[in-house]
Design an enzyme around this catalytic site. Structure first.
Site, PDB file in Angstrom:
ATOM      1  CG  ASP A   5     -14.642 -33.813  39.584  1.00 20.13           C
ATOM      2  OD1 ASP A   5     -14.355 -33.133  38.591  1.00 20.13           O
ATOM      3  OD2 ASP A   5     -13.809 -34.500  40.186  1.00 20.13           O
TER       4      ASP A   5
ATOM      5  CG  HIS B   3      -8.930 -37.538  45.018  1.00 19.41           C
ATOM      6  ND1 HIS B   3      -8.925 -36.380  45.776  1.00 19.41           N
ATOM      7  CD2 HIS B   3      -8.491 -37.138  43.785  1.00 19.41           C
ATOM      8  CE1 HIS B   3      -8.525 -35.364  45.050  1.00 19.41           C
ATOM      9  NE2 HIS B   3      -8.247 -35.796  43.829  1.00 19.41           N
TER      10      HIS B   3
ATOM     11  CD  GLU C  14     -11.124 -36.274  48.535  1.00 17.90           C
ATOM     12  OE1 GLU C  14     -10.111 -36.967  48.312  1.00 17.90           O
ATOM     13  OE2 GLU C  14     -11.150 -35.033  48.359  1.00 17.90           O
TER      14      GLU C  14
HETATM   15  C1  F6R Z   1     -10.545 -33.556  38.497  1.00 16.19           C
HETATM   16  C2  F6R Z   1     -10.594 -34.634  39.455  1.00 16.19           C
HETATM   17  C3  F6R Z   1      -9.467 -34.943  40.381  1.00 16.19           C
HETATM   18  C4  F6R Z   1      -8.085 -34.643  39.805  1.00 16.19           C
HETATM   19  C5  F6R Z   1      -7.006 -34.911  40.841  1.00 16.19           C
HETATM   20  C6  F6R Z   1      -5.621 -34.549  40.342  1.00 16.19           C
HETATM   21  O1  F6R Z   1     -11.748 -33.507  37.738  1.00 16.19           O
HETATM   22  O2  F6R Z   1     -11.584 -35.259  39.520  1.00 16.19           O
HETATM   23  O3  F6R Z   1      -9.532 -36.298  40.745  1.00 16.19           O
HETATM   24  O4  F6R Z   1      -7.864 -35.432  38.667  1.00 16.19           O
HETATM   25  O5  F6R Z   1      -7.273 -34.178  42.003  1.00 16.19           O
HETATM   26  O6  F6R Z   1      -5.558 -33.166  40.153  1.00 16.19           O
HETATM   27  P1  F6R Z   1      -4.307 -32.473  39.453  1.00 16.19           P
HETATM   28  O7  F6R Z   1      -4.301 -32.952  38.043  1.00 16.19           O
HETATM   29  O8  F6R Z   1      -4.576 -31.007  39.555  1.00 16.19           O
HETATM   30  O9  F6R Z   1      -3.107 -32.922  40.215  1.00 16.19           O
END
Ligand code: F6R
Length: 251
Positions: free
Chosen positions: A71, A142, A147
């Site tokens: 993303d 997500h 989402e």
């Molecule tokens: C990142 C992504 C998100 C994260 C998720 C967890 O490319 O697509 O789904 O993997 O928000 O984020 P962290 O690791 O910062 O808790």
């Protein structure tokens, strides 16, 4: 058809990162032209550090490996410090021997985001599809920026970020910057086409999402529950992220 993902509960975040890095490195050693799907965020930081270390020591090469990020924020120039383009360069691509043409992110600055999403899908297909997809998980369940409510058959497209996601990621932005409200993300359908999926979850803030993913209904309300429709998913958790899996009431 539904499946139970393979779950490993490891001691701590370091063990999760080193195990994930070992899996990715072994995959690349077996298939030097592998196509990797890559996540950003805090969880995989130590994985990328481990992979950089392997390359620096001459134990691993990314020459021939193709990478597709999950993303990118909408409207952030690639050079913005909080863009996922900057993140991937800082954490991995600037430090390994991957060829410039072999790494890709969705283009969040495109005028026509629908065309950019379709082009990204075409590029993944052209590369032969993702062999190994690395994922994190949001506190709301997500995956990528899909989402709650995102259709399981969704493809790379523009999405609105949940308020909780914007809050969770706000600290990545310089003071005074307003974080983007939209992003371009691989869809759940795109993710489910990867041949193998490796999801990492660390810390107690992920515990409820991990339990919902593993034991709740398979439903778009919990995007990560879609992974139970895939036959080759491995989940690496630390003890805190696994703490709601015991079936006990979880605050
Ligand atoms: C990142 C992504 C998100 C994260 C998720 C967890 O490319 O697509 O789904 O993997 O928000 O984020 P962290 O690791 O910062 O808790």
């Amino acid at each position: 058809m539904t499946y139970q993902p393979e779950l490993s509960v490891l001691k701590d975040g370091n063990a999760v990162a080193s195990t994930a890095a070992r899996v990715i490195a072994a995959h690349i050693e077996d298939s030097p032209a592998a196509v990797l799907g890559l996540a950003t965020g805090r969880t995989p930081l130590a994985v990328y550090a481990d992979l950089r270390g392997r390359v620096a020591r001459g134990e691993l090469s990314f020459d021939g490996v193709r990478c597709f990020s999950l993303d990118e924020y909408q409207g952030l120039p690639p050079g913005h410090p909080a863009s996922y383009h900057s993140y991937m360069c800082r954490e991995l691509f600037d430090h390994v021997d991957i060829r410039q043409d072999d790494w890709h992110l969705p283009d969040g600055t495109a005028d026509d985001l629908a065309a950019a999403g379709a082009g990204y899908e075409a590029a993944i297909r052209h590369a032969g599809g993702v062999d190994l997809q690395l994922l994190g998980i949001g506190e709301n369940g997500h995956i990528g920026f899909n989402e709650p409510g995102a259709p399981f058959e969704s493809r790379t497209r523009e999405v609105a970020l949940a308020a909780s996601t914007i809050r969770a990621n706000a600290s990545e932005f310089p003071p005074g910057d307003t974080p983007p409200t939209h992003a371009l993300t691989m869809g759940i359908g795109t993710i489910l086409e990867a041949r193998r999926i490796l999801l990492l979850a660390t810390g107690s803030r992920k515990a409820k999402a991990v339990a919902a993913m593993m034991t709740g209904p398979i439903d778009p309300a919990v995007p990560a529950s879609a992974l139970r429709l895939h036959p080759a998913v491995t989940i690496l958790c630390d003890a805190e992220a696994a703490s709601c899996l015991s079936g006990d009431e979880c605050g």
